[in-house]
Scaffold this active site. Structure first.
Site, PDB file in Angstrom:
ATOM      1  N   ARG A  65     154.370 -51.730  64.363  1.00 52.38           N
ATOM      2  CA  ARG A  65     154.833 -50.484  63.738  1.00 52.38           C
ATOM      3  C   ARG A  65     153.824 -49.994  62.698  1.00 52.38           C
ATOM      4  O   ARG A  65     153.622 -48.796  62.531  1.00 52.38           O
ATOM      5  CB  ARG A  65     156.234 -50.648  63.135  1.00 52.38           C
ATOM      6  CG  ARG A  65     156.839 -49.346  62.666  1.00 52.38           C
ATOM      7  CD  ARG A  65     158.323 -49.477  62.359  1.00 52.38           C
ATOM      8  NE  ARG A  65     159.165 -49.334  63.536  1.00 52.38           N
ATOM      9  CZ  ARG A  65     159.667 -48.176  63.988  1.00 52.38           C
ATOM     10  NH1 ARG A  65     159.393 -47.040  63.354  1.00 52.38           N
ATOM     11  NH2 ARG A  65     160.425 -48.127  65.060  1.00 52.38           N
TER      12      ARG A  65
ATOM     13  N   GLU B 119     165.043 -45.509  56.848  1.00 54.84           N
ATOM     14  CA  GLU B 119     163.738 -46.027  56.442  1.00 54.84           C
ATOM     15  C   GLU B 119     162.745 -44.988  55.922  1.00 54.84           C
ATOM     16  O   GLU B 119     162.059 -45.232  54.923  1.00 54.84           O
ATOM     17  CB  GLU B 119     163.104 -46.781  57.621  1.00 54.84           C
ATOM     18  CG  GLU B 119     163.840 -48.049  57.983  1.00 54.84           C
ATOM     19  CD  GLU B 119     163.288 -48.689  59.238  1.00 54.84           C
ATOM     20  OE1 GLU B 119     162.601 -49.704  59.123  1.00 54.84           O
ATOM     21  OE2 GLU B 119     163.532 -48.154  60.336  1.00 54.84           O
TER      22      GLU B 119
END
Lengths: 775, 153
Positions: A315, A727
């Site tokens: 990620r 997030e």
């Protein structure tokens, strides 16, 4: 001054708010258990790396009140807790790999008895050389697995041919989750092999799987229930499993209910953190500040086991572009094994570490060219029609960056405040102000594509009340509130008719973790699917009832509407029945009033080896402008103001979303400024309590703090046109980090590039100032 | 171990108890009296999750030894309700979504209660000072400040 603006509809309090403000809300540590309850304790390694030569548990087992003292030899099943790669034992066998690794377990009638027993455990360790820094890990090549890379074009050549270029290194620090409720589990043995597990876990299905595995029993004998967590932030995605497995072993061995709640310091010592990264980069750019090529190597500290490290590193690599089109790019990721607790998921999941690199690059580009950094950012944004494909080949669709930039620079008064800061700095020798704008583009979906699935079980009772079960867990993010709202809207009933049950593996099996910001997206669609199934059944059965004697113009199932606590024929307003009255009719007509719903995200998938594809269903966007004031004599800084504009699509619940944005930003502010993790040269955590580890208090948040949601941006294909929130706001705190750097840079009138790392502690700032002066 | 006899009032109810000298007020509330609304966060007086009022003053109940409450009044989150109705402070927390995971909420409410007893219309600086000993990891504090600012008198 604080303030928030945005949507006014869908304002619904948190579904447990009334219980929270009265103290009635039950967390695992609050569950009433009979007098049979035993206290569990974990005995951990004092060494970062050592062989276990021998141990003796005899004296500890003889302590009155002690019911079980266990070592790895007493594990009836498999001694493994690795969630992906099986390299993490439940209890150390012949070696320990970090300070704080679990070695023995004790269950006794009191905590005092546990401690007395612990003192009598005799272990002989042979210490081995530990690896405690990323530099050492890189030097010794302790790779956890093969390096990964994502490549587009020829970065080396683009950088070589560019009018300007530089290279650099950036360290970003670890971060402790500091959920207010420490890790906790309660296990209650049932008949036969059955075990009821109450866990503070983001991933009940994995907790169930690992408990079953260490006990050597089937998953059907283990029920894991999660009513709520007192915060999690990724720290309970895999590492809640540990406490649950230890508790389960003690409950099995003693035949009694056992609870383990980790003391705060033990929790901080034993559990993994956000991965620290050491990143090296080289960038080429033109006179206008346009990035032409970027080459980056990301080195991350995985700790002593794999945990989720590769997904996190991936990620980071997928977010090294943040919001910028970079024509030629190479990003290489390497994860290393060290002798520290295994690092784990934490809000952003590698995204912050990747984005920090490109934001540092853009900041340097602007300083090098003497341009405004926000303008350089804008120039490099992904385009809407061209320059809109990421380095891994996914097209950036419905790009709201230009809209966010225009609105936020206007609402925050960016240009004027930037000029004002310059005027202020010219007349202040020891206090400087800095301002920075940073954007975020965050990919929503688990990058392990098959995990993008969710289940629900919706039950309607004869009184018309509805019980919603779904696979997601509530950790304060308001997921259950959103699920309650979705079910109420789908059935057209008021919120008080819908209750969301505790998450329970006996209701919805084989779920994914509540993570990746995808909780509402996935579970919301599963709840809707179950509601659709039930409504179709009800419509079919109720149509003849509503038709009654009007057989010449019958009510058709497709005409049925569910609204205002009623079921009505949309063509004949007079034909209606209240939802509650209809349910006994359904029972008489032998209609099943329970349904399981399911959802899998369509159209995503990618090749992680080649580094190409469409890993994300969509992108979430946001932007922040932050202003900081820095005292050059002490390194102390104050965040004067932050303005955030954020895209949640059509908000499912604006108050919850605004709270998530503000909370995420402040958590990011901690990572960027005061939250510093330090270990000594033996691998002991020095910052193992709130005495020495500083998460933001109310006095650390921006003096002025304005948060707003972007209006009129429905997101197609998602539950009620919404977007994820959890997030991405975290990464907007990079604007605070760079505002501090801007203030620091003002000390040299922006003529020199300051040394900078993350977190920007007072120490980092003062050392950087010394070097600015020396040059 | 010698137990110490005490008489104390908790949320208006008088209790006569025999307690161990090393027991903390937090332990007494949670384990002895079943008042689990008060939360255990750090046990060293840093996080404020265990804040209760002792004779109206906010204290970290993990740092108070239970024998110290002899003859004194303790108020906890369970005592905030007024005649089966929520207090305006509780309403404000619900209305402003000041409750996320909820674990800091009981302590936060008690600090706010003490502030409002002194000053029914506190300014933002006073609010920030009053809750500076209560850590929250979820909200970023904005909604909590707004809630306290908007408590209806």
């Amino acid at each position: 001054m604080t303030g928030a603006a945005g949507h006014t509809t869908n304002v619904v309090p948190h579904e447990s708010a009334a219980k929270h403000v009265t103290g009635e809300a039950v967390y695992v540590d609050d569950i009433l258990v009979s007098g049979e309850l035993l206290v569990g304790r974990v005995v951990t390694s004092p060494h970062a790396h050592a062989k276990i030569l021998s141990f003796d548990l005899g004296a500890a087992r003889a302590v009155p009140g002690v019911h079980a003292v266990l070592s790895s030899r007493d594990i009836p099943g498999v001694n493994d807790m690795g969630p992906v790669v099986h390299d993490e034992v439940c209890l150390a066998a012949d070696r320990v790999f970090c300070v704080g690794q679990a070695v023995f377990l004790i269950a006794a009638e009191s905590a005092e008895q546990c401690r007395a027993a612990e003192r009598l455990i005799h272990v002989v360790y042979e210490p081995l050389a530990p690896i405690l820094t990323l530099a050492d890990a890189i030097a010794q090549g302790t790779l956890l697995g093969p390096p990964a890379s994502i490549v587009r074009g020829d970065a080396a050549s683009a950088i070589r041919k560019a009018p300007h270029r530089f290279s650099g290194e950036l360290e970003t620090g670890a971060q402790e989750h500091w959920y207010l409720e420490s890790q906790v589990a309660l296990c209650v043995p049932g008949e036969g092999k059955e075990l009821q597990v109450y866990s503070s876990s983001q991933h009940p299905s994995e907790t169930q799987a690992l408990v079953a595995s260490v006990l050597g029993i089937g998953k059907h004998d283990v029920v894991v229930e999660v009513r709520r967590m007192g915060g999690a932030f990724g720290g309970k995605e895999t590492q809640a499993n540990h406490t649950a497995c230890w508790t389960a072993l003690l409950a099995r061995a003693s035949g009694r209910p056992v609870k383990i709640r980790l003391f705060r310091d033990d929790d901080m010592i034993m559990t993994g953190k956000r991965h620290r990264f050491l990143s090296r980069y080289e960038a080429g750019f033109d006179d206008r500040g346009m990035l032409l090529g970027l080459s980056a190597e990301l080195h991350c500290d995985g700790g002593c086991a794999t945990d989720l490290t590769f997904a996190i590193l991936q990620r980071a690599m997928l977010h090294i572009d943040n919001t910028y089109f970079i024509p030629d790019i190479t990003v290489v990721g390497k994860a290393y094994r060290t002798n520290l607790p295994s690092n784990t998921a934490f809000r952003g999941f590698g995204g912050p570490q990747g984005m920090a690199v490109v934001e540092q690059v853009i900041d340097r580009v602007a300083r090098t060219l003497g341009l405004d950094a926000a303008e350089v950012r804008r120039r490099n944004f992904y385009g809407t029609d061209s320059r809109n494909v990421t380095h891994y080949g996914q097209t950036v669709e419905r790009n709201h960056l230009p809209l966010l930039f225009d609105r936020l620079t206007a609402s925050s008064g960016y240009a004027k405040r930037r000029a004002d800061a310059g005027i202020f700095n010219a007349s202040h020798e020891f206090v400087k102000r800095g301002i920075a704008l940073t954007p975020v583009k965050f990919g929503i979906s688990f990058t392990t594509s098959f995990l993008n699935q969710a289940g629900a079980l919706v039950l309607i009772y004869k009184d018309g009340t509805i019980l919603v079960n779904h696979g997601g867990t509530e950790m304060g993010q308001g997921l259950h509130t959103k699920m309650q709202q979705i079910a109420a809207r789908e059935f057209g009933v008021s919120l008080d008719r819908v209750k969301v049950n505790a998450t329970n593996t006996a209701k919805v099996p084989n779920t994914s973790a509540t993570a990746a910001s995808a909780g509402s997206d996935l579970n919301g669609m599963a709840v809707k699917n179950a509601a659709d199934i039930l409504k179709a059944r009800i419509a079919e059965a109720i149509a003849p009832v509503l038709t009654g004697g009007n057989t010449s113009d019958p009510t058709r199932p497709e005409d049925i509407l569910f609204e205002k606590n009623s079921i009505v024929d949309g063509r004949h307003a007079g034909r209606s029945i209240s939802f509650a009255d209809a349910m006994p009719v359904m029972q008489r007509l032998q209609v099943s009033l329970s349904a399981s719903g399911f959802y899998k995200t369509p159209g995503i998938g990618w090749d992680s080896v080649k580094g190409t594809g469409k890993p994300f269903f969509y992108f979430a966007f946001g932007m922040a402008v932050t202003e900081a004031e820095l005292d050059l004599l002490t390194g102390r800084h104050t965040i004067l103001r932050a303005d955030i504009l954020y895209d949640v699509g059509e908000s499912l619940n604006p108050q919850i979303d605004l709270g998530q944005i503000e909370g995420g930003f402040v958590q990011g502010l901690g990572w960027c400024t005061t939250e510093e993790i330090k270990w000594d040269d033996k691998g002991n955590l020095l910052t193992h309590s709130p005495d020495t580890y500083k998460i933001p208090s109310v006095q650390d948040i921006p003096r002025e703090f304005y948060t707003a949601l972007l209006d009129n941006v429905p997101n197609p294909g998602t539950i009620h046109s919404s977007k994820a929130v959890a997030e991405p706001p975290f990464m907007l705190a990079l604007s605070a980090w760079l505002a501090i750097k801007d203030a620091l840079s003002a000390a040299s009138n922006h003529t020199k590039e300051p040394e900078f790392s993350l977190p920007a502690t007072n120490e980092v700032i003062l050392l950087s100032l010394e070097k600015l002066k020396a040059r | 171990m010698t137990k110490i006899p005490i008489t104390t009032t908790v949320n208006g109810t008088v209790h006569t108890l025999e307690i161990a000298p090393h027991q903390t007020l937090l332990e007494l509330l949670r384990e002895g009296l079943g008042l689990t609304g008060t939360k255990c966060g750090c046990e060293i007086g840093e996080c404020g999750a265990c804040t209760v009022l002792l004779d109206g003053e906010p204290v970290n109940s993990c740092l108070v030894l239970a024998p110290q409450i002899d003859g004194r009044n303790v108020s906890t989150v369970e005592g905030l309700m007024r005649a089966n109705a929520t207090d305006p402070l509780q309403d404000a927390f619900m209305d402003h979504d000041a409750v996320h995971c909820g674990f800091c909420t009981p302590g936060m409410l008690m600090s706010a209660r003490a502030l409002l007893a002194e000053d029914a219309h506190p300014d933002e600086a006073s609010i920030r000072t009053a809750i500076s000993g209560n850590l929250c990891r979820c909200t970023g504090y904005v909604q909590i400040i707004e809630a306290i600012k908007h408590v209806k008198p």
